[in-house]
Scaffold this motif. Structure first.
Motif, PDB file in Angstrom:
ATOM      1  N   PHE A   1       0.824  -1.200   0.000  1.00 53.14           N
ATOM      2  CA  PHE A   1       0.000   0.000   0.000  1.00 53.14           C
ATOM      3  C   PHE A   1       0.862   1.256   0.000  1.00 53.14           C
ATOM      4  O   PHE A   1       1.980   1.258   0.522  1.00 53.14           O
ATOM      5  N   THR A   2       0.316   2.315  -0.565  1.00 52.90           N
ATOM      6  CA  THR A   2       0.935   3.632  -0.490  1.00 52.90           C
ATOM      7  C   THR A   2       0.146   4.479   0.497  1.00 52.90           C
ATOM      8  O   THR A   2      -1.040   4.753   0.265  1.00 52.90           O
ATOM      9  N   PRO A   3       0.751   4.875   1.625  1.00 48.07           N
ATOM     10  CA  PRO A   3       0.005   5.685   2.591  1.00 48.07           C
ATOM     11  C   PRO A   3      -0.162   7.121   2.112  1.00 48.07           C
ATOM     12  O   PRO A   3       0.683   7.652   1.384  1.00 48.07           O
ATOM     13  N   TYR A   4      -1.264   7.724   2.525  1.00 43.19           N
ATOM     14  CA  TYR A   4      -1.534   9.129   2.233  1.00 43.19           C
ATOM     15  C   TYR A   4      -1.927   9.810   3.535  1.00 43.19           C
ATOM     16  O   TYR A   4      -2.884   9.404   4.199  1.00 43.19           O
ATOM     17  N   LEU A   5      -1.175  10.830   3.940  1.00 42.63           N
ATOM     18  CA  LEU A   5      -1.463  11.597   5.151  1.00 42.63           C
ATOM     19  C   LEU A   5      -1.408  13.075   4.805  1.00 42.63           C
ATOM     20  O   LEU A   5      -0.485  13.523   4.117  1.00 42.63           O
ATOM     21  N   ASP A   6      -2.377  13.825   5.269  1.00 45.38           N
ATOM     22  CA  ASP A   6      -2.375  15.279   5.086  1.00 45.38           C
ATOM     23  C   ASP A   6      -2.109  15.918   6.451  1.00 45.38           C
ATOM     24  O   ASP A   6      -3.031  16.274   7.189  1.00 45.38           O
ATOM     25  N   LEU A   7      -0.823  16.048   6.787  1.00 47.88           N
ATOM     26  CA  LEU A   7      -0.459  16.582   8.097  1.00 47.88           C
ATOM     27  C   LEU A   7      -0.700  18.083   8.207  1.00 47.88           C
ATOM     28  O   LEU A   7      -0.645  18.632   9.313  1.00 47.88           O
ATOM     29  N   GLU A   8      -0.961  18.729   7.081  1.00 48.65           N
ATOM     30  CA  GLU A   8      -1.163  20.179   7.080  1.00 48.65           C
ATOM     31  C   GLU A   8      -2.639  20.562   7.096  1.00 48.65           C
ATOM     32  O   GLU A   8      -2.971  21.747   6.991  1.00 48.65           O
ATOM     33  N   HIS A   9      -3.517  19.581   7.240  1.00 44.88           N
ATOM     34  CA  HIS A   9      -4.955  19.900   7.222  1.00 44.88           C
ATOM     35  C   HIS A   9      -5.301  20.831   8.376  1.00 44.88           C
ATOM     36  O   HIS A   9      -4.895  20.614   9.517  1.00 44.88           O
ATOM     37  N   GLU A  10      -6.074  21.856   8.068  1.00 45.95           N
ATOM     38  CA  GLU A  10      -6.441  22.866   9.059  1.00 45.95           C
ATOM     39  C   GLU A  10      -7.897  22.719   9.460  1.00 45.95           C
ATOM     40  O   GLU A  10      -8.754  22.372   8.645  1.00 45.95           O
ATOM     41  N   HIS A  11      -8.165  22.999  10.741  1.00 47.92           N
ATOM     42  CA  HIS A  11      -9.549  22.990  11.215  1.00 47.92           C
ATOM     43  C   HIS A  11     -10.376  23.978  10.394  1.00 47.92           C
ATOM     44  O   HIS A  11      -9.927  25.068  10.059  1.00 47.92           O
ATOM     45  N   GLY A  12     -11.591  23.560  10.072  1.00 55.02           N
ATOM     46  CA  GLY A  12     -12.485  24.435   9.331  1.00 55.02           C
ATOM     47  C   GLY A  12     -12.452  24.205   7.828  1.00 55.02           C
ATOM     48  O   GLY A  12     -13.386  24.608   7.130  1.00 55.02           O
ATOM     49  N   ARG A  13     -11.382  23.588   7.317  1.00 47.79           N
ATOM     50  CA  ARG A  13     -11.335  23.276   5.894  1.00 47.79           C
ATOM     51  C   ARG A  13     -12.184  22.040   5.613  1.00 47.79           C
ATOM     52  O   ARG A  13     -12.308  21.163   6.472  1.00 47.79           O
TER      53      ARG A  13
END
Length: 282
Positions: A244-256
């Protein structure tokens, strides 16, 4: 019994007796039969696929994409019934292990772990259980909010296996309180948030490829109540293997918008999205 739960139980007897590649092939055939025999799920999946086609990488019509999603779900079910064959270390290897492309992300998660609450937002895509085991190996244990899978024996089997890999299951209202308390102690938890709202449940409008989707609001309320870092997370299967290729969005901001954070993996592998109800409404 729900057709997917029935398919899961039937598949379980076969999947353990075969080498994994053969089990994947058998599961794809079985779920192709479920696609043909379960008209409500087939029709809903086709309507969902129709909305995806203009935005994703797929050569074919809506019916071909919907059928492929059923067949891919069979591969996920093989992994699920054979989860007890894997250790957290095996799960970590399955998502690339110490691949330099992901090393910075693992290091950041390690820096946050038990120093601030982490809440993973997960959708019905690829394989989410593998990610939980990988996180246990590389970082540490977590909690997961789980739903009824349609059969008591099935619930016990899957939740026991998740717990063995370091993912403590929590369910129902009591489970929500456990998750909130755990995050309040700087714990880590994961929630599959793209499920259908229950009757009288509070909801929020999200968007996927520009279309409105009504989803439960619980993950947003939990994130706000605990000030948790809300991180979209998924894993895309490579071919028809346990890779598998993992996908993480560590920059996701509250409210988006949260659901639209998954558009990138959906574009690349739309057949690995498992939604067999009318996701976009009617």
């Amino acid at each position: 019994m729900h057709p997917l739960a029935l398919g899961y139980q039937t598949l379980g007897r076969v999947a353990r007796a075969l080498p994994r590649p053969a089990a994947y092939a058998a599961a794809r055939r079985l779920m192709g039969g479920v696609y043909l025999g379960w008209s409500r799920g087939r029709n809903a999946a086709c309507r969902n696929a129709e909305h995806l086609l203009a935005n994703v990488d797929w050569n074919g019509d809506a019916a071909s994409l919907a059928c492929a999603q059923f067949r891919r779900y069979g591969e996920y079910m093989v992994d699920a019934v054979r989860l007890d064959e894997l250790s957290p270390s095996d799960c970590f290897d399955a998502v690339g292990g110490d691949d330099p492309a992901c090393s910075d992300q693992w290091a950041q998660l390690e820096a946050w772990y038990q120093r601030c609450p982490i809440l993973f937002a997960v959708i019905h895509f690829g394989n989410w259980d593998i990610l939980g085991g990988a996180f246990t190996h590389r970082i540490g244990p977590s909690m997961v909010l789980v739903d009824d899978l349609g059969h008591p024996a099935l619930n016990r089997a899957i939740q026991d296996q998740r717990a063995r890999l370091g993912m403590t299951p929590a369910s129902g209202r009591h489970g929500l309180r456990q998750i909130v308390e755990h995050l309040g102690d700087n714990g880590t938890a994961a929630i599959l948030f793209d499920r259908p709202p229950r009757q009288n449940e509070r909801t929020v409008i999200d968007h996927l490829f520009g279309r409105e989707v009504e989803l439960p609001i619980e993950i947003h309320r939990i994130a706000e109540a605990t000030n948790a870092k809300l991180i979209p997370l998924t894993a895309t299967r490579q071919g028809h293997t346990l890779r598998f290729t993992p996908y993480l969005d560590l920059e996701h901001e509250h409210g988006r918008p949260l659901l639209s954070a998954f558009e990138s993996p959906l574009i690349a592998a739309p057949d690995q999205w498992y939604q067999f109800r009318d996701f976009f409404g009617t």
